[in-house]
Write a protein that holds these residues in place. Structure first.
Motif, PDB file in Angstrom:
ATOM      1  N   VAL A  21       0.837  -1.190   0.000  1.00  0.00           N
ATOM      2  CA  VAL A  21       0.000   0.000   0.000  1.00  0.00           C
ATOM      3  C   VAL A  21       0.882   1.254   0.000  1.00  0.00           C
ATOM      4  N   GLN A  22       0.442   2.249  -0.779  1.00  0.00           N
ATOM      5  CA  GLN A  22       1.134   3.532  -0.878  1.00  0.00           C
ATOM      6  C   GLN A  22       2.618   3.313  -1.251  1.00  0.00           C
ATOM      7  N   SER A  23       3.542   4.018  -0.572  1.00  0.00           N
ATOM      8  CA  SER A  23       4.961   3.929  -0.956  1.00  0.00           C
ATOM      9  C   SER A  23       5.806   3.205   0.090  1.00  0.00           C
ATOM     10  N   ARG A  24       5.189   2.323   0.863  1.00  0.00           N
ATOM     11  CA  ARG A  24       5.910   1.611   1.926  1.00  0.00           C
ATOM     12  C   ARG A  24       7.128   0.859   1.409  1.00  0.00           C
ATOM     13  N   MET A  25       6.926   0.118   0.325  1.00  0.00           N
ATOM     14  CA  MET A  25       8.019  -0.692  -0.205  1.00  0.00           C
ATOM     15  C   MET A  25       9.191   0.189  -0.630  1.00  0.00           C
ATOM     16  N   MET A  26       8.887   1.249  -1.347  1.00  0.00           N
ATOM     17  CA  MET A  26       9.927   2.142  -1.848  1.00  0.00           C
ATOM     18  C   MET A  26      10.750   2.726  -0.703  1.00  0.00           C
ATOM     19  N   PHE A  27      10.084   3.197   0.346  1.00  0.00           N
ATOM     20  CA  PHE A  27      10.798   3.865   1.431  1.00  0.00           C
ATOM     21  C   PHE A  27      11.525   2.875   2.340  1.00  0.00           C
ATOM     22  N   THR A  28      11.014   1.651   2.439  1.00  0.00           N
ATOM     23  CA  THR A  28      11.725   0.612   3.199  1.00  0.00           C
ATOM     24  C   THR A  28      13.027   0.242   2.503  1.00  0.00           C
ATOM     25  N   ILE A  29      12.958   0.044   1.200  1.00  0.00           N
ATOM     26  CA  ILE A  29      14.162  -0.297   0.439  1.00  0.00           C
ATOM     27  C   ILE A  29      15.134   0.877   0.411  1.00  0.00           C
ATOM     28  N   TRP A  30      14.590   2.096   0.351  1.00  0.00           N
ATOM     29  CA  TRP A  30      15.438   3.287   0.419  1.00  0.00           C
ATOM     30  C   TRP A  30      16.246   3.287   1.717  1.00  0.00           C
ATOM     31  N   GLY A  31      15.599   2.937   2.822  1.00  0.00           N
ATOM     32  CA  GLY A  31      16.301   2.864   4.098  1.00  0.00           C
ATOM     33  C   GLY A  31      17.437   1.868   4.072  1.00  0.00           C
ATOM     34  N   LEU A  32      17.227   0.735   3.422  1.00  0.00           N
ATOM     35  CA  LEU A  32      18.285  -0.280   3.313  1.00  0.00           C
ATOM     36  C   LEU A  32      19.438   0.220   2.435  1.00  0.00           C
ATOM     37  N   LEU A  33      19.096   0.916   1.362  1.00  0.00           N
ATOM     38  CA  LEU A  33      20.146   1.474   0.497  1.00  0.00           C
ATOM     39  C   LEU A  33      20.982   2.510   1.237  1.00  0.00           C
ATOM     40  N   LEU A  34      20.318   3.318   2.056  1.00  0.00           N
ATOM     41  CA  LEU A  34      21.058   4.318   2.824  1.00  0.00           C
ATOM     42  C   LEU A  34      21.909   3.673   3.911  1.00  0.00           C
ATOM     43  N   LEU A  35      21.462   2.546   4.435  1.00  0.00           N
ATOM     44  CA  LEU A  35      22.282   1.811   5.403  1.00  0.00           C
ATOM     45  C   LEU A  35      23.601   1.388   4.767  1.00  0.00           C
ATOM     46  N   LEU A  36      23.538   0.927   3.513  1.00  0.00           N
ATOM     47  CA  LEU A  36      24.759   0.542   2.798  1.00  0.00           C
ATOM     48  C   LEU A  36      25.671   1.744   2.587  1.00  0.00           C
ATOM     49  N   LYS A  37      25.081   2.914   2.365  1.00  0.00           N
ATOM     50  CA  LYS A  37      25.873   4.134   2.208  1.00  0.00           C
ATOM     51  C   LYS A  37      26.445   4.597   3.545  1.00  0.00           C
ATOM     52  N   ARG A  38      25.683   4.383   4.597  1.00  0.00           N
ATOM     53  CA  ARG A  38      26.096   4.865   5.910  1.00  0.00           C
ATOM     54  C   ARG A  38      27.264   4.052   6.466  1.00  0.00           C
ATOM     55  N   TYR A  39      27.220   2.754   6.239  1.00  0.00           N
ATOM     56  CA  TYR A  39      28.292   1.878   6.717  1.00  0.00           C
ATOM     57  C   TYR A  39      28.879   1.096   5.542  1.00  0.00           C
ATOM     58  N   PRO A  40      29.565   1.779   4.627  1.00  0.00           N
ATOM     59  CA  PRO A  40      30.090   1.104   3.427  1.00  0.00           C
ATOM     60  C   PRO A  40      31.079   0.006   3.797  1.00  0.00           C
TER      61      PRO A  40
END
Length: 496
Positions: A155-174
């Motif tokens: 529903v809505q953009s839940r999937m997009m923003f959840t995956i975005w959080g995971l992508l930023l985690l990879l950027k945060r702790y490369p």
């Protein structure tokens, strides 16, 4: 004597341009057909070519672009954006901290508890194959790259923003996030019941769980923003709410219990709560939230920082848990939490009468009235409990959210008995591909939550201690029972 040349039939010169144009048109039409056909088979995190989850139905998503524009966007964002050579997230050099790493917040210990069902057996590909039946998507991280296999849209953009959080985690702790293979469901209610799946617990990540489910709680999408309700990324939203809470002193805030939300979400508690809307009888003001109307007028009436003018704020679960919990606690008002059935990743760290007041769902309106009366007689204690709730939310910065994600994934990865490999049907995703597929408003919210490599390592996760977890559970139950007994005593005195 020479031979005369043979007469050769030639096409009229005026036909050649027509034939060429027809050929070009046919090739173009065929190419467009192939491109459109290819795009129609490509699934995206925005929800293109995905059906809603069958276990939680909601209206299918619609997209405003023309068919050709949509096909171009799908192909460009899905297959080209991650290989364009440009980056939208700033890279900053990682500093080596001189001081010792701080310990994680106490509730991080629940990570061990959540993963306990697989401590002896490990997590196999068979576990994942069964968990897939309950999943909306699968995330595989290999060598710092993220791949997603999409099954259903959310529903809505839940999937997009959840995956975005995971992508930023990879950027945060490369270079620090281990290879991992995870199944996600991004709808509300837990599905892996302990009784039904005791012989083979299934590892499924979602936003909440209960003591009767194996579902593994994960930070919800709204920490990076919720464009459909105009909620900004968590750090920004918390700062604004805290400033709003300080505009009026405690003594000048309304001595009432306030709730504003959507009761039409199959929530018996919220429907019952509507009956408590009487400031004199129950000390409560209950407001119905109309999100369609709010969107029409620009969300002017739903700004959370303007809802901290009450000494008491009520939390009531929706269809399951609600993201509103963190915003209610952030106000610094005494949070009246109607005893929940569901818990998210941080709510296990809440302690009744320390950073919230428990309200019984079985005797709802009188229980709210008792809490308000108690706070009126004990204003200093009520104010302090509200402050403690706000302090807990302040400690839950995005730094700590990323740390929780990191440690949860790290501990989970240790249980895998196989080497993660992206399935052939998975797509590689990167921040650029999500920004590419997002609509204008979604992109604005995604960009607001952009992060950069951390200059410090993650907090230090404390070791597993199941006895400590049990003592926390018993302590919480004991305090809730004590409050219920206090309410009963007062009721009996009134009846006598």
């Amino acid at each position: 004597m020479g031979l005369s040349p043979k007469n050769t039939a030639r096409a009229p010169s005026y036909l050649l341009p027509g034939v060429s144009a027809l050929a070009a048109f046919s090739i173009t039409a065929l190419l467009l057909y192939k491109v459109d056909d290819f795009a129609s088979q490509t699934k995206t995190v925005a929800g293109h070519n995905l059906d809603p989850t069958p276990w939680h139905l909601f209206p299918a998503k619609t997209f405003e672009q023309t068919r050709q524009a949509r096909a171009y966007k799908i192909i460009h964002c899905s297959y080209l954006a991650c290989h364009s050579g440009t980056s939208t997230i700033p890279e900053q050099p990682q500093a080596h901290p001189s001081k010792p790493t701080e310990k994680c917040l106490d509730f991080f210990r629940w990570i061990h508890h959540d993963l306990e069902p697989w401590a002896r057996t490990g997590i196999s590909l068979s576990h994942l194959a069964e968990a897939q039946k309950f999943a909306a998507f699968r995330v595989v991280i290999v060598a710092g790259k993220l791949y997603v296999d999409l099954y259903y849209t959310c529903v809505q953009s839940r999937m997009m923003f959840t995956i975005w959080g995971l992508l930023l985690l990879l950027k945060r702790y490369p270079g620090k996030v281990p290879d991992v293979d995870m199944m996600f469901d991004c709808m509300d209610r837990p599905r892996i019941n302990v009784t039904e799946h005791k012989s083979m617990p299934l590892p499924l990540f979602r936003y909440c769980t209960t003591e009767d489910h194996y579902d593994i709680p994960f930070p919800d999408w709204s920490f990076w923003g919720w464009p459909e309700t105009n909620l900004r990324p968590w750090d920004e939203e918390f700062r604004d709410i805290k400033r709003g809470s300080q505009r009026i002193s405690w003594s000048k805030k309304w001595p009432q219990a306030y709730w504003k939300g959507n009761p039409d979400v199959q929530s018996p508690v919220r429907l019952e709560l509507l009956k408590c809307n009487h400031s004199r009888m129950w000390g409560a003001q209950i407001m119905r939230q109309d999100w369609a109307e709010e969107a029409r007028i620009g969300y002017e009436q739903s700004k959370l920082s303007n809802q901290c003018n009450y000494q008491y704020k009520i939390y009531a679960e929706g269809y399951a848990w609600s993201v509103s919990l963190k915003y209610i606690l952030s106000c610094g008002s005494l949070a009246l939490i109607i005893s929940p059935d569901y818990e998210d990743f941080f709510s296990r760290g809440l302690i009744p009468k320390k950073n919230y007041w428990p309200v019984s769902p079985n005797n709802l309106c009188p229980s709210i009235k008792y809490a308000v009366d108690w706070g009126t007689k004990h204003p200093f204690e009520a104010k302090e409990i509200g402050k403690e709730g706000q302090k807990l939310m302040e400690s839950l910065s995005m730094d700590r959210v990323y740390d929780y994600m990191f440690h949860l994934i790290r501990e989970y990865s240790k249980l895998q008995d196989f080497k993660p490999v992206p399935p052939y049907s998975a797509q590689e995703l990167c921040p650029e591909s999500l920004l590419c597929i997002a609509d204008i408003k979604q992109r604005q919210f995604l960009e607001q939550s952009t992060t950069f490599p951390s200059q410090a390592p993650p907090c230090t996760l404390q070791p597993s201690n199941s006895n400590l977890i049990k003592s926390w559970i018993q302590q919480k139950k004991k305090i809730v029972e004590d409050v219920e007994d206090m309410e009963k005593v007062k009721t009996e005195r009134r009846s006598n």
